[in-house]
Every structure is written in structure tokens, then in C-alpha cells.
Motif scaffolding. Sequence first.
Motif, PDB file in Angstrom:
ATOM      1  N   TYR A 146      13.144  21.228  21.795  1.00 47.44           N
ATOM      2  CA  TYR A 146      12.222  22.101  22.530  1.00 47.44           C
ATOM      3  C   TYR A 146      11.764  23.231  21.613  1.00 47.44           C
ATOM      4  O   TYR A 146      12.570  24.018  21.125  1.00 47.44           O
ATOM      5  CB  TYR A 146      12.937  22.669  23.755  1.00 47.44           C
TER       6      TYR A 146
ATOM      7  N   PRO B  16       6.818  21.279  26.010  1.00 46.53           N
ATOM      8  CA  PRO B  16       6.036  21.395  24.771  1.00 46.53           C
ATOM      9  C   PRO B  16       5.982  20.068  24.018  1.00 46.53           C
ATOM     10  O   PRO B  16       6.908  19.248  24.102  1.00 46.53           O
ATOM     11  CB  PRO B  16       6.812  22.440  23.964  1.00 46.53           C
ATOM     12  N   GLU B  17       4.926  19.873  23.305  1.00 50.09           N
ATOM     13  CA  GLU B  17       4.772  18.662  22.499  1.00 50.09           C
ATOM     14  C   GLU B  17       5.941  18.527  21.521  1.00 50.09           C
ATOM     15  O   GLU B  17       6.337  19.498  20.883  1.00 50.09           O
ATOM     16  CB  GLU B  17       3.456  18.721  21.723  1.00 50.09           C
ATOM     17  N   GLY B  18       6.505  17.332  21.447  1.00 57.86           N
ATOM     18  CA  GLY B  18       7.612  17.077  20.532  1.00 57.86           C
ATOM     19  C   GLY B  18       8.977  17.138  21.179  1.00 57.86           C
ATOM     20  O   GLY B  18       9.964  16.700  20.586  1.00 57.86           O
TER      21      GLY B  18
ATOM     22  N   ALA C 108       5.077  16.151  31.104  1.00 59.42           N
ATOM     23  CA  ALA C 108       3.926  16.714  30.383  1.00 59.42           C
ATOM     24  C   ALA C 108       3.964  18.241  30.320  1.00 59.42           C
ATOM     25  O   ALA C 108       3.288  18.851  29.490  1.00 59.42           O
ATOM     26  CB  ALA C 108       2.636  16.248  31.046  1.00 59.42           C
TER      27      ALA C 108
ATOM     28  N   THR D  90       8.247  26.036  21.098  1.00 60.04           N
ATOM     29  CA  THR D  90       6.903  26.501  21.447  1.00 60.04           C
ATOM     30  C   THR D  90       6.209  27.132  20.245  1.00 60.04           C
ATOM     31  O   THR D  90       5.245  27.876  20.393  1.00 60.04           O
ATOM     32  CB  THR D  90       6.966  27.519  22.609  1.00 60.04           C
TER      33      THR D  90
END
Length: 477
Positions: A449, A35-37, A32, A451
Amino acid sequence: MFSPLFKRTIMICSLLLSHFSYAEINLAEIHAHLPEGASLGFVAKNLNKNEKIVAHQANTFMLPASTQKVLTALTAKLVLSDQFQFETSLLTNGKIKNNEIDGDLIVRFTGDPDLTSGQLYQLFSQLKKQRIQKINGDIILDTSVFSSHDRGLGWIWNDLTMCFNAPPAAVNIDNNCFYVELDASYAPGEQAKIRVPAQYPVQVFGQVYIATTKEAGYCQLDATVLDNNRYQLKGCLARQNKPFGLSFAIQDPNAYAATIIQRYLKKVGIAFKGKIKQPYQAQKGQLLAQHLSKPLPDLIKKMMKKSDNQIADALFRTIAYQYYQRPASFPLASQAMRQILQTKAGIKLGHAIIADGSGLSRHNLLSADILLQALEYIAKHETQLQLMDSFPVAAVDGTLTGRGSLIHEPLAKNLIAKTGALKGVYNLAGFMTNKKGEKVAFVQFINGYSTGDFEHKTKRAPLVQFESQLYNRLYEH
């Protein structure tokens, strides 16, 4: 005899205990932090107990980036001896009479990724020491060890002018990289000045203008490659107080070498008026002078510690050349690696895609489980292979010197790993010693990855949090 019910109970308990041991490291919770994705493939195995500690998408194919160099290092050790050295040599197919070479001078290149222009000059100086004053024939560049393209499939086109993407050709002088100086200290609207050091037989020209403060945010500086090692710079940039350096990859190593060779002959005082030829076949002749690279263990150590792409891809094709005894292309080298790892180490690459030896290619696909096989083999045969010492050491050397997640104890000096980084990719593959003194092998693949629009300073903060928690828990496990 145990009853069927008792056996079934034991089996259920074993499964629960197995699940519990995996659950001790809550990878979902640690994941978690990313970063999302972002996609994660991870596996860790206690080699002393021969038990997997944790696995997450470990059989999913992802971009390995420079962790691919672990496979290259292992394959090289399985095929090439520790005495192996790249050779650059001068030969002749004629005879030496009256201080003249009555025939051709053969310059043989075999892909030495560490060859410098100074070392090449010393080769020609050796001819002068033999009192050779003239070459009556031609100069033949023997680059027959490699064939086809000098770049791997899937290398990004707009990185091809970058030095880290320089072609690992048979001719490789100063890493096939050169430097120029750009002076943008002039008033807005004026052109920047480009200065090329005299030792480089290249042309760099262009129209780069100095932008106003208002325009600077929209500027872009581009480099276009033309034929015969000519480069055009265009675009704009903000005014700079001091000149600064730019580096570029040589695009035609053979043409580059041909010019340098003629310069060196003139410099040492050896007359030459013939042609420079580049046949595809290997050339034979009497050896006149020779330069040898450092031996294989030194090359592998530099490749792994510094993540040297030139060494990796030079070894990649050299392995195929030695294994098949024929000029090696990137596809042939891929075939060689696949066959060698399976027959000599029992490592099956399956549906994995191996496009190069460095990990630069976006075509490469590997799973954490496959790379774990290589790590296990290395650990089991370390006495013969002597590869552990080539891995970067956390907080000590190589590409792990300043990795923020690993610079504090108990990870510092206790974790060794090959890094792998491309845009959006942060990988690790290596070993650590846990709290009980047991050896743990691990592979981390993080792909996708991003951001987004975060400031540059915060881009790696999620990665640091993720890795710090993961490897500290792995140590305590």
C-alpha cells in the motif's frame, strides 16, 4: 431415480448459484479504491452456514504483520494453562548464616514482558526484610529459558533502536526501553543538549547541531548503537522551542540488568564485592523472593488489544520452552507453533513462514485462508479458549479505537479484529455479526500500500473508503 440430464442440470444451477452468492459482494469494484499497486488477499466466511461469502487471492502468501498475534494467542492457549505466569526470582546455592548469604545469589529471569524496575527493586527489598546484609559469593544471572538471538530473523536493522523493536530477552525490564531528553532550543549552528535520566545505566552522546530554516528540510537525526548500551546521536534538526523526549531500545539487556542489580543492592544496604556471572545452564537453589506476572489471559488480552510485541515474542519462545523443555530460540519456537497448531487444532501451516510471534519480521508469510482456519477454530472452541474478548472492538478499544472506516454503525461495537500494520501493510483478522445475527469470520491482507507523494492526511483515505464499503456490504450480505 433422477435422470442423468436432471442431475447435470441441478449441478449447473448449483454452480451458478454459488457464483452468484460470491458475486453479491463485488470485490473488484471495492478493490479499485485502493492505491494502484496494492495487493489484496481477502476471505470472509459465514460460520453459522459454514459457507464462504467471498474470497480473493485467499491462498496467496503475504505479510501478516501483527495479525500473526492471533496464531500466537491461540498456540499459547493450547499449551499454557490460564494459571501460567512469568516468574522472576532470587535464589541462593549457599546458606544464610549471621545475616549473610554464604554462597551465590541467583537472579532468575524468564522473559516477563511486563516486569518493571520497581517490581525488581521490591524483590531485593524482600532480601533486606529477611535481614540479609551481605553476599559473600557472586551474582549469577539465570537467563537459560531462551537461547540464541533475542530478535527474530527478518527484523529491519534500522528499527532496532526503536522501543517497539526492543529485544524480548529473558531479561526484560521496563520493556527494555529507556528515554532521554533532547534540547534543541539553541541558535542555529549550536549543538543540541542530551540529558539522560539518572535511573538509566546507559550512555547517550553525540553531535547534533541546530540547522537553519533553509537547511532543516534536508536534516536527518540518526542513532548508532555501540557496545555496552552506548548510543551515539548524530545529524541535525530544526530549532525546537521546548525539549522533547526520545526513546530507545536496550541493546544488551543482561549488562543493563547487571548494573541495575548492583544499584539496588547498594540502595537496600546489602554489601556485595563479587562478580556477576552469566552461565548458560539453568541454576538451582533455595528460593528467597519471587515476583509473578499477571496470568496468561491478562497477558494475551494486553497483547491483542495493544498489539504488544514484547508479550507476543516472550510467549512465542516460552511456548517452545514449555513444549520441548529446552532453551528456546526463535527457530525452535517457529517449529513448536507449527507442530502444536497441527496436532492440537488441525491447522496446517503448509508452506507458510513463521519467523516470530509478533509479526515484526519481514520474513513472515501467511495466507488469508490459513489465518481463517485459526479464526474458525477459535469461534468453534470459544467456550474453552475464551479468546474473543481479547480482540480489539471497533470504535471502542485497542488498535481499533479510531480506525476511520469502522467507527460508525453498524460496524462500531459490532466488529472485532486484530490489526496488523507495517510500512505498506494494512491487515485485519476477526469477526463481525451480520444483519441477520450470523457470525462472519474474515481476513484482510493488504500489502504494497503506497500513496506516493500524497500529503500525510490523505494517505489513509483510500483505505478508509475500501474498508468502509467492504465491511458495510459484508454486514448487509
